[in-house]
Design an enzyme around this catalytic site. Sequence first.
Site, short mmCIF file in Angstrom:
data_model
loop_
_atom_site.label_atom_id
_atom_site.label_comp_id
_atom_site.label_asym_id
_atom_site.label_seq_id
_atom_site.Cartn_x
_atom_site.Cartn_y
_atom_site.Cartn_z
N SER A 125 -48.21 5.02 17.02
CA SER A 125 -47.67 5.89 18.06
C SER A 125 -48.49 5.79 19.34
O SER A 125 -49.69 5.56 19.29
CB SER A 125 -47.63 7.34 17.58
OG SER A 125 -47.06 8.14 18.59
N LYS A 170 -45.17 8.65 9.89
CA LYS A 170 -44.72 8.35 11.26
C LYS A 170 -43.30 8.89 11.49
O LYS A 170 -42.97 9.37 12.57
CB LYS A 170 -44.76 6.83 11.53
CG LYS A 170 -44.22 6.43 12.90
CD LYS A 170 -45.02 7.06 14.02
CE LYS A 170 -44.70 6.68 15.44
NZ LYS A 170 -43.49 6.16 15.88
N HIS A 230 -43.72 12.45 12.12
CA HIS A 230 -44.30 12.54 13.48
C HIS A 230 -43.16 12.51 14.50
O HIS A 230 -43.09 13.32 15.43
CB HIS A 230 -45.27 11.38 13.70
CG HIS A 230 -45.64 11.14 15.14
ND1 HIS A 230 -44.77 10.55 16.06
CD2 HIS A 230 -46.76 11.40 15.85
CE1 HIS A 230 -45.35 10.48 17.24
NE2 HIS A 230 -46.56 10.99 17.13
N ASN A 231 -42.25 11.58 14.33
CA ASN A 231 -41.15 11.46 15.29
C ASN A 231 -40.20 12.65 15.22
O ASN A 231 -39.68 13.08 16.24
CB ASN A 231 -40.37 10.16 15.06
CG ASN A 231 -41.10 8.96 15.65
OD1 ASN A 231 -42.32 8.97 15.74
ND2 ASN A 231 -40.37 7.95 16.05
N GLU A 252 -41.83 15.17 17.14
CA GLU A 252 -41.67 14.73 18.54
C GLU A 252 -40.30 15.18 19.09
O GLU A 252 -40.21 15.76 20.18
CB GLU A 252 -41.81 13.20 18.57
CG GLU A 252 -41.48 12.49 19.86
CD GLU A 252 -41.54 10.96 19.69
OE1 GLU A 252 -42.57 10.44 19.23
OE2 GLU A 252 -40.54 10.28 19.99
N LYS A 298 -33.10 6.45 18.40
CA LYS A 298 -33.12 5.26 17.52
C LYS A 298 -33.01 5.63 16.06
O LYS A 298 -32.93 4.76 15.21
CB LYS A 298 -34.40 4.45 17.77
CG LYS A 298 -34.43 3.80 19.14
CD LYS A 298 -35.33 2.58 19.13
CE LYS A 298 -35.56 2.05 20.52
NZ LYS A 298 -36.79 2.63 21.13
C1 6PG Z 1 -44.17 6.86 19.40
C2 6PG Z 1 -42.69 7.04 19.60
C3 6PG Z 1 -42.00 5.72 19.46
C4 6PG Z 1 -40.63 5.69 20.12
C5 6PG Z 1 -39.60 6.50 19.42
C6 6PG Z 1 -38.44 6.93 20.29
O1 6PG Z 1 -44.68 7.54 18.53
O2 6PG Z 1 -44.80 6.07 20.11
O3 6PG Z 1 -42.18 7.93 18.67
O4 6PG Z 1 -42.02 5.39 18.12
O5 6PG Z 1 -40.72 6.02 21.44
O6 6PG Z 1 -39.09 5.67 18.42
O7 6PG Z 1 -37.48 7.41 19.44
P1 6PG Z 1 -36.00 7.69 19.84
O8 6PG Z 1 -35.47 6.45 20.51
O9 6PG Z 1 -35.32 7.98 18.55
O10 6PG Z 1 -36.03 8.85 20.78
#
Ligand code: 6PG
Length: 467
Positions: free
Chosen positions: A129, A183, A186-187, A190, A260
Amino acid sequence: MKSYDFGIVGLGVMGRNLLLNMADHKFAVAGLDLDREKAESLQNEATAEQDVKATTEAQEFVNLIRKPRAIMLLVPAGKPVDSAIHSLLPHLEEGDIIIDGGNSYFPDTDRRFTELAEKNIHFFGMGISGGEKGARFGPSMMPGGDRKAYERLRPIFEAIAAKVNGDPCVEYLGNGSAGNYVKMVHNGIEYGIMQLIAEVYDLMKRGYGISDEKIQQTFAEWKESEVQSFLVEITADILNTFDDEGNRLVNVISDWAKSKGTGKWTSQNAMDLQAPVPVIDAAVTMRDMSKFKPERIEAAKKLTWTPAQKEFNETALLAQLKDAFYFAMINTYAQGLVQLSIASETYGYELNLEVVAKIWRGGCIIRAAVLEDFRQAYSRNPSLKNILLDDAIAANLIRTQEGARAIIKDAVDQGVPVAAFMNALSYFDSYRSERLATNIIQAQRDYFGAHTYERIDREGVFHTQWN
Ligand code: 6PG
């Protein structure tokens, strides 16, 4: 022949930046990309002091790396990962290590882990990340796989990771797909925090009619407070960015959000594990809602609500909003962390949540001042079921809940959607409810389907002839 410490397959921005980061730390590194331009551009970008070699040939690439070989894949999740493994395999030897550094779906990682273990190749799924900048100057990394094999990777990863008080933001997390799973969550967190920030912004702007300048100033002030976080910092920057015509850029950006899939996977798997993560669910749902743009335009005209005129005291309001954001943010992390502990039990990851909090303190997208509080909470009590139950954190929640309750009431009055805030508060209120209304659900299930129920005053399983 000269041997290299580490290899990366896939020389896109992330792959290139990680290699250059390793080279900065005096590791000799090799890169493979079938695209000649990418290989050449890495070679050109490396300075004379950096020991970097790029190639387009798999055999040559593998031969460059010292044994047991450590090779990271930075290719898009899904089929490209399998293809990359497939192309490397004929050149690898027993004991070599492959690390998938992408956002792979964790069951894919488990499958690859098992398939490669049969060939005595160690496979790691490692969340990375921090985006492009993180990769270049210090990411947070979440490796999972074989603990012994990790020793080959440790010095390199510890050197290139972000540091907080000297501690590297990388540590071995657990077996199999543990790294990808951490991870993924984590997302999910996020997504949740990004949605909370969007709701704060919406409420300030549409709900309270606060000026763009003041909104920007507020986020800038929050950078120095208990809600300090990377996402708050970049929001302050975003709100202070103008286009070439002098428009505040954010005001001319379409509200149709893309994704994503990692947030959705977090919610989906949380449902499978029966781990409630309602803030993350709301965040995924709101991105989906954003896609209904044409319908929303129509509905905006038809489904009207005229809020009562209300006077707001801006200073008091902003203090409340900050409390509310702090409160909801803690509830969001709490949900993700509980999901991790349930997943750890279910999948045998043997996660240590203090370590997770520790490596999330720097480098990653969800880094925030509160992560150190969480680390301390787990250090005080390693079997803590939920960070909401830590005395210090509970005291902060008791103090800030009033803000959350107040701003949610305002949002309801003003007709501003705050799904993530509402879900954070109902998570808190249901978690602290000794008795929930699910007794009525049990009665209903028994009424229409003879599904039976338990009683609080007698042992056994009961069924009633209700009518
Ligand atoms: C990170 C981010 C990275 C990415 C995401 C965006 O930790 O650096 O999470 O992995 O920016 O995949 O996710 P979306 O396209 O689903 O918003």
